[in-house]
Design a protein around this motif. Structure first.
Motif, PDB file in Angstrom:
ATOM      1  N   VAL A 134      43.620  33.465  33.451  1.00 44.11           N
ATOM      2  CA  VAL A 134      44.718  32.550  33.783  1.00 44.11           C
ATOM      3  C   VAL A 134      45.259  32.852  35.180  1.00 44.11           C
ATOM      4  N   ILE A 135      45.522  34.133  35.471  1.00 48.93           N
ATOM      5  CA  ILE A 135      46.071  34.486  36.790  1.00 48.93           C
ATOM      6  C   ILE A 135      45.073  34.150  37.905  1.00 48.93           C
ATOM      7  N   GLN A 136      43.775  34.288  37.616  1.00 48.02           N
ATOM      8  CA  GLN A 136      42.763  33.979  38.621  1.00 48.02           C
ATOM      9  C   GLN A 136      42.754  32.489  38.983  1.00 48.02           C
ATOM     10  N   GLY A 137      43.121  31.624  38.042  1.00 44.08           N
ATOM     11  CA  GLY A 137      43.009  30.188  38.274  1.00 44.08           C
ATOM     12  C   GLY A 137      44.252  29.519  38.811  1.00 44.08           C
ATOM     13  N   ILE A 138      45.341  30.269  39.008  1.00 45.78           N
ATOM     14  CA  ILE A 138      46.598  29.646  39.440  1.00 45.78           C
ATOM     15  C   ILE A 138      47.004  30.168  40.813  1.00 45.78           C
ATOM     16  N   PRO A 139      47.920  29.467  41.511  1.00 50.47           N
ATOM     17  CA  PRO A 139      48.365  29.933  42.836  1.00 50.47           C
ATOM     18  C   PRO A 139      49.092  31.270  42.754  1.00 50.47           C
ATOM     19  N   LEU A 140      49.177  31.962  43.899  1.00 46.04           N
ATOM     20  CA  LEU A 140      49.819  33.271  43.934  1.00 46.04           C
ATOM     21  C   LEU A 140      51.283  33.200  43.513  1.00 46.04           C
ATOM     22  N   SER A 141      51.983  32.124  43.911  1.00 50.63           N
ATOM     23  CA  SER A 141      53.403  32.000  43.566  1.00 50.63           C
ATOM     24  C   SER A 141      53.592  31.899  42.052  1.00 50.63           C
ATOM     25  N   THR A 142      52.731  31.123  41.392  1.00 53.74           N
ATOM     26  CA  THR A 142      52.817  31.008  39.937  1.00 53.74           C
ATOM     27  C   THR A 142      52.358  32.298  39.268  1.00 53.74           C
ATOM     28  N   GLY A 143      51.354  32.960  39.865  1.00 51.90           N
ATOM     29  CA  GLY A 143      50.931  34.265  39.354  1.00 51.90           C
ATOM     30  C   GLY A 143      52.051  35.286  39.395  1.00 51.90           C
ATOM     31  N   LEU A 144      52.883  35.216  40.436  1.00 51.18           N
ATOM     32  CA  LEU A 144      54.055  36.098  40.536  1.00 51.18           C
ATOM     33  C   LEU A 144      55.000  35.864  39.363  1.00 51.18           C
ATOM     34  N   ILE A 145      55.288  34.594  39.068  1.00 53.11           N
ATOM     35  CA  ILE A 145      56.187  34.275  37.957  1.00 53.11           C
ATOM     36  C   ILE A 145      55.586  34.735  36.630  1.00 53.11           C
ATOM     37  N   LEU A 146      54.291  34.494  36.446  1.00 52.26           N
ATOM     38  CA  LEU A 146      53.626  34.863  35.198  1.00 52.26           C
ATOM     39  C   LEU A 146      53.593  36.372  34.993  1.00 52.26           C
ATOM     40  N   SER A 147      53.452  37.129  36.089  1.00 56.15           N
ATOM     41  CA  SER A 147      53.336  38.591  35.984  1.00 56.15           C
ATOM     42  C   SER A 147      54.688  39.287  35.865  1.00 56.15           C
ATOM     43  N   THR A 148      55.760  38.606  36.202  1.00 47.67           N
ATOM     44  CA  THR A 148      57.081  39.262  36.212  1.00 47.67           C
ATOM     45  C   THR A 148      58.057  38.548  35.271  1.00 47.67           C
ATOM     46  N   TRP A 149      58.517  37.371  35.676  1.00 39.26           N
ATOM     47  CA  TRP A 149      59.578  36.691  34.932  1.00 39.26           C
ATOM     48  C   TRP A 149      59.164  36.344  33.505  1.00 39.26           C
ATOM     49  N   GLN A 150      57.925  35.897  33.311  1.00 37.16           N
ATOM     50  CA  GLN A 150      57.479  35.464  31.993  1.00 37.16           C
ATOM     51  C   GLN A 150      57.367  36.616  30.994  1.00 37.16           C
ATOM     52  N   LYS A 151      57.397  37.839  31.483  1.00 32.68           N
ATOM     53  CA  LYS A 151      57.268  38.990  30.586  1.00 32.68           C
ATOM     54  C   LYS A 151      58.629  39.524  30.138  1.00 32.68           C
ATOM     55  N   ILE A 152      59.705  39.023  30.724  1.00 33.55           N
ATOM     56  CA  ILE A 152      61.031  39.561  30.406  1.00 33.55           C
ATOM     57  C   ILE A 152      61.420  39.271  28.957  1.00 33.55           C
ATOM     58  N   ALA A 153      61.272  37.999  28.535  1.00 36.80           N
ATOM     59  CA  ALA A 153      61.712  37.615  27.185  1.00 36.80           C
ATOM     60  C   ALA A 153      60.916  38.327  26.082  1.00 36.80           C
ATOM     61  N   PRO A 154      59.556  38.318  26.113  1.00 37.44           N
ATOM     62  CA  PRO A 154      58.833  39.051  25.055  1.00 37.44           C
ATOM     63  C   PRO A 154      59.118  40.545  25.052  1.00 37.44           C
ATOM     64  N   MET A 155      59.258  41.143  26.242  1.00 37.71           N
ATOM     65  CA  MET A 155      59.538  42.581  26.301  1.00 37.71           C
ATOM     66  C   MET A 155      60.910  42.895  25.713  1.00 37.71           C
ATOM     67  N   THR A 156      61.880  42.017  25.929  1.00 44.80           N
ATOM     68  CA  THR A 156      63.212  42.227  25.351  1.00 44.80           C
ATOM     69  C   THR A 156      63.159  42.204  23.832  1.00 44.80           C
ATOM     70  N   LEU A 157      62.396  41.262  23.278  1.00 43.58           N
ATOM     71  CA  LEU A 157      62.257  41.203  21.819  1.00 43.58           C
ATOM     72  C   LEU A 157      61.535  42.437  21.276  1.00 43.58           C
ATOM     73  N   LEU A 158      60.507  42.895  22.008  1.00 46.58           N
ATOM     74  CA  LEU A 158      59.800  44.116  21.579  1.00 46.58           C
ATOM     75  C   LEU A 158      60.741  45.323  21.570  1.00 46.58           C
ATOM     76  N   LEU A 159      61.615  45.411  22.582  1.00 48.05           N
ATOM     77  CA  LEU A 159      62.568  46.517  22.636  1.00 48.05           C
ATOM     78  C   LEU A 159      63.499  46.502  21.431  1.00 48.05           C
ATOM     79  N   GLN A 160      63.839  45.292  20.964  1.00 50.19           N
ATOM     80  CA  GLN A 160      64.784  45.184  19.846  1.00 50.19           C
ATOM     81  C   GLN A 160      64.157  45.542  18.505  1.00 50.19           C
ATOM     82  N   ILE A 161      62.851  45.327  18.360  1.00 44.46           N
ATOM     83  CA  ILE A 161      62.215  45.595  17.056  1.00 44.46           C
ATOM     84  C   ILE A 161      61.355  46.853  17.073  1.00 44.46           C
ATOM     85  N   SER A 162      61.376  47.601  18.180  1.00 40.48           N
ATOM     86  CA  SER A 162      60.477  48.759  18.304  1.00 40.48           C
ATOM     87  C   SER A 162      60.753  49.822  17.252  1.00 40.48           C
TER      88      SER A 162
END
Length: 344
Positions: free
Chosen positions: A117-145
């Motif tokens: 997925v990251i290979q097929g999208i622009p660098l700007s969208t790859g930045l969002i996918l690698s950083t911002w998009q991981k905040i919500a799932p990581m927060t939920l993982l922290l709560q149920i760890s």
């Protein structure tokens, strides 16, 4: 993309993540994750290219599968317990929810979608996918760890560190290298999640800083291949030098920022009397160190470029204040690590 449409998509990303961060109810958290997924797909396809369409389709199918698993598990858990609270889970739904969130993050062995997925999208969208998009799932993982078995976290963490290092060795595309780098760093976070959640959060914040600095630098020189950064030195020696240092920071070499989370995680593992696990983790991280050093070697020691000057694509490098800020943070936070840990 139309500026109004772009603003709506970015605002939707912000709303989706904020909704998940503020929710204590599985249904609201799921809605926030869905808003995030739907908002980034138009950003992926803003360049109408077959690779971008393919990447968006893979991303949608993977995220939809993970979201369906989250909704199904949360519904069955609410049916069993009578509660939708995030922190009130019963077996086996704790494991299924954890696996679904790991799929959303791209942890191994549920990582196969992330590099493609990251290979097929622009660098700007790859930045969002690698950083911002991981905040919500990581927060939920922290709560149920605290509800999940330790063996699951250790297995997923070690697998991710190994896959992240092994997969990045033979890559020539910088976006795929960053994808495997992301998998490896997430492995470090998940490994320590059960022992010390605050350390996971600290590692996650530094990962976002270093990854953002690297993506901003790549966007500044418009490079997506290793062969392109090898000819970037004459265009912007300062930026290429800082990129090299950011790569070494991602590798976790002292005295750069990336050294502090790795040092603290190894110390915590030693404190928990898991010396074998700490040793295996350090050995596995040498694979990632190899491809970071390989990239550094390509950037600095391939002078002059191996292509004729007449065929070099010369361009003006745009150095933004944001790139400078993120690069500075990615290199110089190490002395301030105790302060950040106290704040967390």
């Amino acid at each position: 993309m139309n500026p109004t449409a772009l603003m709506i998509m970015l605002l939707s990303l912000a709303i989706g993540t904020t909704m998940t961060l503020m929710s204590h109810h599985w249904l609201l958290a799921w809605i926030g994750l869905e808003i995030n997924t739907l908002a980034i797909i138009p950003l992926m396809t803003k360049t109408p290219h077959p690779r971008a369409i393919e990447a968006a389709t893979k991303y949608f199918l993977t995220q939809a599968s993970a979201s369906a698993l989250i909704l199904f598990s949360a519904t069955m858990n609410a049916w069993k317990t009578g509660e939708w609270s995030i922190t009130l889970l019963s077996d086996p739904y704790t494991i299924t929810l954890s696996m679904a969130l790991m799929m959303k993050l791209g942890l191994a062995p549920l990582h196969f979608w992330l590099p493609e997925v990251i290979q097929g999208i622009p660098l700007s969208t790859g930045l969002i996918l690698s950083t911002w998009q991981k905040i919500a799932p990581m927060t939920l993982l922290l709560q149920i760890s605290h509800l999940t078995d330790l063996k699951l976290w250790i297995a997923m963490g070690l697998t991710s560190i190994l896959i992240g290092g092994w997969g990045g060795i033979n890559q020539t595309q910088l976006r795929k290298v960053m994808a495997f780098s992301s998998i490896g760093h997430l492995g470090w976070m998940v490994l320590i999640l059960k022992f010390n959640p605050q350390l996971t959060l600290f590692n996650f914040l530094l990962y976002i800083t270093m990854t953002a600095a690297m993506f901003f630098s790549l966007m500044s020189i418009s490079s997506t291949k290793i062969s392109e950064i090898s000819s970037s030195w004459p265009k912007s020696p300062t930026l290429v030098t800082t990129m090299m240092l950011v790569l070494l920071s991602l590798a976790g070499l002292p005295p750069l920022t990336g050294f502090s989370p790795k040092l603290l995680i190894i110390l915590e593992l030693a404190k928990q009397n898991t010396l074998l696990l700490a040793s295996v983790t350090m050995l596995a991280s040498l694979l990632a160190l190899f491809f970071y050093l390989r990239l550094t070697y390509v950037m600095i020691l391939t002078l002059p470029p191996h292509i004729p000057p007449s065929s070099t694509h010369w361009r003006t490098t745009k150095n933004s204040p944001l790139t400078a800020t993120m690069t500075t943070l990615a290199l110089l936070i190490f002395p301030l690590s105790p302060t950040f840990l106290l704040i967390i």
